[in-house]
Design an enzyme around this catalytic site. Structure first.
Site, short mmCIF file in Angstrom:
data_model
loop_
_atom_site.label_atom_id
_atom_site.label_comp_id
_atom_site.label_asym_id
_atom_site.label_seq_id
_atom_site.Cartn_x
_atom_site.Cartn_y
_atom_site.Cartn_z
N LYS A 44 -11.37 -0.16 -1.06
CA LYS A 44 -11.46 1.29 -1.17
C LYS A 44 -10.83 1.70 -2.49
O LYS A 44 -10.05 0.92 -3.07
CB LYS A 44 -10.82 1.98 0.02
CG LYS A 44 -9.38 1.61 0.31
CD LYS A 44 -9.03 2.16 1.69
CE LYS A 44 -7.56 2.05 2.00
NZ LYS A 44 -7.14 0.74 2.46
N ASP A 101 -0.86 1.55 -4.06
CA ASP A 101 -1.68 0.58 -4.79
C ASP A 101 -3.01 1.15 -5.25
O ASP A 101 -3.87 0.40 -5.72
CB ASP A 101 -1.89 -0.68 -3.95
CG ASP A 101 -2.63 -0.42 -2.67
OD1 ASP A 101 -2.53 0.71 -2.15
OD2 ASP A 101 -3.31 -1.33 -2.16
N ASP A 161 -2.38 6.47 -3.38
CA ASP A 161 -1.22 5.84 -2.75
C ASP A 161 -0.58 4.77 -3.63
O ASP A 161 -0.93 4.62 -4.81
CB ASP A 161 -1.63 5.25 -1.39
CG ASP A 161 -2.53 4.04 -1.55
OD1 ASP A 161 -3.25 3.97 -2.56
OD2 ASP A 161 -2.50 3.16 -0.68
N ASP A 199 -5.60 2.58 -3.68
CA ASP A 199 -6.89 2.49 -2.98
C ASP A 199 -7.14 3.67 -2.04
O ASP A 199 -8.27 3.89 -1.63
CB ASP A 199 -7.05 1.14 -2.26
CG ASP A 199 -5.97 0.85 -1.26
OD1 ASP A 199 -5.06 1.68 -1.11
OD2 ASP A 199 -6.03 -0.22 -0.62
N ARG A 200 -6.10 4.42 -1.70
CA ARG A 200 -6.31 5.58 -0.83
C ARG A 200 -6.43 6.86 -1.65
O ARG A 200 -5.95 6.91 -2.79
CB ARG A 200 -5.13 5.76 0.12
CG ARG A 200 -4.97 4.63 1.08
CD ARG A 200 -3.86 4.92 2.06
NE ARG A 200 -3.79 3.84 3.03
CZ ARG A 200 -3.37 3.97 4.26
NH1 ARG A 200 -2.94 5.13 4.70
NH2 ARG A 200 -3.35 2.92 5.09
N SER A 253 0.79 -1.22 0.00
CA SER A 253 0.00 0.00 0.00
C SER A 253 0.83 1.28 0.00
O SER A 253 1.62 1.50 -0.90
CB SER A 253 -0.94 -0.05 1.20
OG SER A 253 -1.79 1.05 1.17
N HIS A 254 0.68 2.06 1.04
CA HIS A 254 1.33 3.38 1.14
C HIS A 254 2.74 3.29 1.69
O HIS A 254 3.41 4.30 1.82
CB HIS A 254 0.48 4.25 2.05
CG HIS A 254 0.25 3.59 3.38
ND1 HIS A 254 -0.54 2.48 3.49
CD2 HIS A 254 0.75 3.83 4.59
CE1 HIS A 254 -0.53 2.07 4.75
NE2 HIS A 254 0.26 2.87 5.43
C1 G16 Z 1 -5.20 -0.75 5.29
C2 G16 Z 1 -6.62 -1.21 5.43
C3 G16 Z 1 -7.48 -0.07 5.88
C4 G16 Z 1 -6.95 0.53 7.16
C5 G16 Z 1 -5.52 0.96 6.94
C6 G16 Z 1 -4.84 1.48 8.18
O1 G16 Z 1 -5.11 0.17 4.27
O2 G16 Z 1 -7.11 -1.70 4.22
O3 G16 Z 1 -8.77 -0.54 6.03
O4 G16 Z 1 -7.70 1.62 7.56
O5 G16 Z 1 -4.77 -0.15 6.49
O6 G16 Z 1 -4.62 0.46 9.06
P1 G16 Z 1 -3.73 0.62 10.34
O7 G16 Z 1 -4.31 1.79 11.10
O8 G16 Z 1 -3.89 -0.68 11.04
O9 G16 Z 1 -2.32 0.93 9.91
P2 G16 Z 1 -4.00 0.08 3.15
O10 G16 Z 1 -4.25 1.25 2.27
O11 G16 Z 1 -2.70 0.16 3.93
O12 G16 Z 1 -4.21 -1.24 2.50
#
Ligand code: G16
Length: 543
Positions: free
Chosen positions: A376, A279, A277, A281-282, A113-114
């Protein structure tokens, strides 16, 4: 095709977090590490012989190598077809779209992800089920259990598959279909939003800047915003996906998307700014010199949803993660629809969407989406905003201010303390847990504590219970302090402190969130003894 059965021994640390297994690249490169986890997925899901799988990732370092390993393992484990994005690339929402559109058995998404990428950066892998969404906890727990007992994995002895041109090829009996990663997704977007109105907006002199942060959405943004909607070519910046994201941190917030933030707050700023971000999704939404918090973005989208053709029938309901502000709850109340509060993690929205209970979902962590896929979706949020802007013909800031005037403003902020020693982060959480039974009824500054708990969620669809999801201190006036440990980091622990207060008085809506929340911030630091326990005197990131 020769299938090799390779003896292996378990790794103890393959427990998926908030969104799949995320580790540093060197961890994934350990002998059999990736193979163990992939075999644990295949053993758990037990797909019928000949099933179809979707495969793709955000293009970060190690994506290509991992794709080849997974293809060979899929062939050895009896899959009939794997649909893989060209170059091994699929954004997370596009992977969800493809799983649903072609009704595949599921999919494997490679992404952290990010989180930063590169040889010493992060890598990740997760399994999505046939609904297109991240596997629910009962499956991720079973995968973890399998990973602790694994003794062998199966892999085809075959040459690497060419992935850089669309079309079918064979890997033993299995077909590998290399697909265009953008086209299905772009068609879906076109079916949901008023492209004609957005095109008219963009040709009227309205200027936008979208920062793909050297990550996966570059080609999607070019195709949709530039080719299909007519935005100027320079509307999309950092549009070429790079394996190390140009040495950046592809996290669309005010800290890490500073290049875009400087443009949007600078001279000659565009009317609209957005970023997504690693991937895809954000999302982060900005107006000219104005930041829209993700919680407000969800609420504004909900309140204006009928302006977009795909949502003109109205919403069945809204869901938000527990730490997300209650701004969307106020819209739901006004619309007479339910609003669900789930633990952090998009996987918790899947059942609600599948059961038709909710249409829109959102999280404070820059995630917004709907039942069009089961992830997302960054560009979807950008298009929703452009659709609203095209219909209302007002600047971003005035839309948000009018929203606050109507519903009140939920002042909101998140303070992250990143890369803490795990013991220090745990000591804050333990101290809070030990003390919270005494808090209800106490007066802290101007606030009276109403309740205090460790959030637990019972899924209304399947009755599954997820406990220990974050410590909440809820005040009589609706203000909240929430403490939670992140489940997506790969180094030490990240402690998140979420703060929220509600302000109905329009004369105070101009205040800066940090200013409006300063008393609450002080209370949170006192109650948790966070500074003493962690040795940190300020957060790493404030959003
Ligand atoms: C993932 C999850 C999200 C979550 C985020 C933050 O996002 O898919 O639902 O809100 O992590 O999680 P944490 O607070 O546990 O770090 P992504 O964009 O990283 O796949």
């Amino acid at each position: 095709m020769q299938i090799r059965k390779v003896a292996t021994t378990p790794y103890a640390d393959q427990k998926p977090g908030t969104s799949g297994l995320r580790k540093r690249v060197p961890a994934f490169k350990q002998l059999h590490y990736l193979e163990n986890f992939v075999q644990s997925i295949f053993d758990t899901i037990a797909a019928p012989q000949g099933s179809t799988l979707v495969l793709g990732g955000d293009g970060r370092y190690y994506n290509r190598e991992a794709i080849q390993v997974i293809l060979k393992m899929a062939a050895a484990n009896g899959f009939g077809r794997v649909m893989v994005g060209k170059g091994g690339i699929l954004s997370t929402p596009a992977a969800s779209c493809v799983i649903r559109k072609y009704q595949t058995y599921g999919g494997i998404i490679l992404s952290a992800s990010h989180n930063p990428g590169g040889p010493d950066g992060d890598f990740g892998i997760k399994y999505n089920t046939a609904n297109g969404g991240p596997a629910p906890e009962k499956i991720t727990e079973a995968i973890f259990a399998a990973s602790k007992q694994i003794s062998q994995y199966c892999i085809a002895d075959a040459p690497d598959v060419a992935l850089d041109a669309c079309g079918d090829s064979k890997l033993g009996d299995m077909t590998v279909s290399v697909i265009d990663p953008v086209v299905d997704y772009a068609e879906l977007m076109e079916s949901l939003f008023d492209f004609k109105a957005i095109r008219a907006l963009l040709s009227s002199g309205f200027r936008i800047k979208f920062d793909a942060m050297h990550a996966v959405t570059g080609p999607y943004a070019k195709e949709i915003l530039v080719n299909r909607l007519g935005a100027s070519a320079d509307s999309v910046m950092n549009a070429v996906p790079l394996p190390d994201f140009g040495n950046g941190h592809p996290d669309p917030n005010l800290t890490y998307a500073h290049e875009l933030v400087e443009i949007v707050y600078g001279k000659d700023a565009p009317d609209f700014g957005a970023a997504s971000d690693g991937d895809g999704d954000r999302n982060m939404i900005l107006g000219n010199g104005f930041f829209v918090t993700p919680s407000d973005s969800l609420a504004v989208i909900a309140a204006n949803a009928k302006l977009a053709p795909g949502y003109k029938q109205g919403l069945a309901g809204i869901a938000r993660s527990m730490p997300t502000s209650a701004a969307a709850d106020r819209v739901a109340q006004a619309l007479g629809i339910p609003c669900y509060e789930t633990p952090t993690g998009w996987k918790f929205f899947g059942n609600l969407m599948d059961a038709g209970k909710v249409t829109l979902c959102g999280e404070e962590s820059f995630g917004t989406g709907s039942n069009h896929v089961r992830e997302k979706d960054g560009l979807w949020a950008v298009l929703f905003w452009l659709n609203i802007l095209a219909a209302r013909k007002q600047p971003v800031e005035s839309i948000v201010r009018e929203h606050w005037a109507k519903y009140g403003r939920n002042f909101y902020s998140r303070h992250d303390y990143e890369s803490l020693p795990t013991e220090a982060a745990n000591s804050v959480m333990n101290l809070l847990k030990e003390g919270f039974a005494d808090l209800p009824g106490k007066t802290l500054g101007p606030y009276i504590v109403k309740t205090c708990d460790d959030f637990s969620y019972t899924d209304p669809v399947d009755g599954s219970v997820s406990a220990g999801q974050g410590i909440r201190i809820l005040f009589e006036d609706g203000s909240r302090i929430v403490f939670r440990l992140s489940g997506t980091g790969t180094e030490g622990a990240t402690l998140r402190l979420y703060l929220e207060s509600y302000e109905p008085d329009v004369s105070k809506h101009h205040l800066d969130a940090q200013e409006a929340l300063s008393t609450l911030i002080g209370i949170a630091l006192d109650v948790s003894e966070l500074r003493a326990c962690t040795g940190r005197d300020k957060p790493t990131v404030i959003t």
